[in-house]
Design a protein around this motif. Structure first.
Motif, short mmCIF file in Angstrom:
data_model
loop_
_atom_site.label_atom_id
_atom_site.label_comp_id
_atom_site.label_asym_id
_atom_site.label_seq_id
_atom_site.Cartn_x
_atom_site.Cartn_y
_atom_site.Cartn_z
N LEU A 152 1.34 -1.42 0.15
CA LEU A 152 -0.55 -0.04 -0.18
C LEU A 152 0.79 1.30 -0.11
N SER A 153 0.39 2.03 -1.33
CA SER A 153 0.90 3.47 -0.42
C SER A 153 0.94 4.19 0.56
N ALA A 154 2.23 4.79 0.65
CA ALA A 154 2.02 6.06 2.11
C ALA A 154 0.77 7.17 1.65
N PRO A 155 0.13 7.19 3.01
CA PRO A 155 -1.27 8.12 2.71
C PRO A 155 -1.23 9.83 2.09
N ASP A 156 0.79 10.03 1.78
CA ASP A 156 0.56 11.20 1.73
C ASP A 156 1.38 11.24 0.09
N ALA A 157 1.41 9.80 -0.29
CA ALA A 157 1.93 9.74 -1.81
C ALA A 157 1.69 10.43 -2.60
N PRO A 158 1.92 11.19 -3.51
CA PRO A 158 1.19 11.88 -5.12
C PRO A 158 0.36 11.58 -5.51
N ARG A 159 -0.07 10.34 -5.89
CA ARG A 159 -1.79 9.35 -6.46
C ARG A 159 -1.98 9.30 -5.19
N VAL A 160 -2.42 9.33 -3.96
CA VAL A 160 -3.29 8.89 -3.00
C VAL A 160 -3.23 10.15 -2.76
N LYS A 161 -3.17 11.09 -2.58
CA LYS A 161 -3.57 12.61 -2.28
C LYS A 161 -4.28 12.97 -3.18
N ALA A 162 -4.19 12.84 -4.47
CA ALA A 162 -4.81 12.85 -5.47
C ALA A 162 -6.49 12.67 -5.36
N TYR A 163 -6.26 11.39 -5.14
CA TYR A 163 -7.57 10.04 -4.60
C TYR A 163 -8.21 11.29 -3.40
#
Length: 297
Positions: A152-163
């Protein structure tokens, strides 16, 4: 949503097995996940290889907005529209799990996800770990209700931040899960970053579960008892002001029971692993070196 598949015989994403609880999930010939069940079937040890790729195209923000405009997000119609989209994409996915037979794509039945388990998912998601099936003396963090197929990506990863921004504006597309009976948990087929985004925002993702469908004979046999009990309750109702309320309760109970039967998950098909135990051991040594799951009870 029912899905009928006439081919292929061997899907691109499939589970293979060898003796003594050895499992291997492959995708396009690539090892994705190694697993070994505990001797007393109390859980399963797993090791991800980091080579999994979603068989679906990621939904765009425009897709979320378009479906939200057609039906209220989270509603039955909204869910069915996403299910129809995922079903169509899965049919054409060369590295997806569909093989010949009857399948179903529907929301998880109520009660599967334990609320306290959600908070264990992000901090305890590891490429090598253990999932407990019944608790016992296993660590608390081993009690998780789904298994991501990649880290799982980090909560502050760019793609997650967009979601996360999209989640604050409205529900994201559902996370697509696939039931694998040998693991006794669903795995995440698509939506790893959407899953993280929903959890990071303090919410819960909408999910759709893909599984093999049970046959009509099973449904008919298992439906006999709740139908009989419903008829007995209705026959025993006494006239009075509470009769309509009691009839409504009995009807909802019957509907829930029949839904649970119709959406029961069939055993996941697994293919014999080439080389058997020796082949599994060689592959594990090559792709997850140093991983030696204990054969504990």
């Amino acid at each position: 949503m029912p899905i009928r598949i006439d081919h292929p015989v061997r899907p691109g994403l499939r589970m293979e097995c060898a003796d003594d609880g050895r499992l291997l999930l492959t995708q396009g010939g690539r090892p994705v996940l190694f697993a070994r069940q505990r001797a007393a079937h109390r859980g399963v040890h797993y090791a991800r290889t980091g080579r999994y790729v979603s068989p679906l195209a990621p939904p765009r923000a425009a897709d979320d907005r378009a479906l939200a405009a057609l039906a209220p997000p989270g509603s039955e119609e909204w869910t069915e529209r996403w299910a129809a989209r995922w079903a169509a994409e899965l049919r054409g996915a060369a590295e997806g799990p569909l093989h010949e037979g009857d399948w179903q794509l529907a929301p998880m039945l109520p009660g599967w996800f334990v609320e306290d388990h959600w908070k264990l998912l992000l901090p305890h998601d590891t490429d090598r770990g253990h999932l407990t099936w019944f608790g016992y003396d296993d660590p608390v963090e081993d009690a998780r209700d789904l298994l991501p197929l990649r880290a799982l990506s980090a909560p502050d990863a760019p793609r997650v931040k967009a979601y996360r921004r999209r989640f604050r504006e409205g529900p994201l597309a559902p996370v697509l899960l696939w039931w694998i009976s040998g693991l006794n948990v669903p795995v995440v087929l698509d939506g790893h970053d959407r899953l993280v985004a929903a959890l990071a925002e303090g919410g819960r993702p909408h999910v759709l579960l893909l599984s093999r469908a049970v046959d009509a004979g099973y449904v008919a046999v298992c439906s006999e008892r709740p139908l009989r009990e419903y008829e007995e309750r209705m026959a025993a109702l006494e006239p009075g002001p509470l009769a309509p309320v009691r009839a409504g309760v009995a009807s909802r109970r019957l509907a829930d029971a029949l839904t649970a039967i119709e959406r029961a998950t069939e055993i996941t098909r697994a293919w014999p692993l080439a080389g058997g135990v020796a082949g599994w051991e060689r592959a594990a040594a090559a792709h997850v070196p140093g991983w030696a799951p204990p054969r504990t009870p």
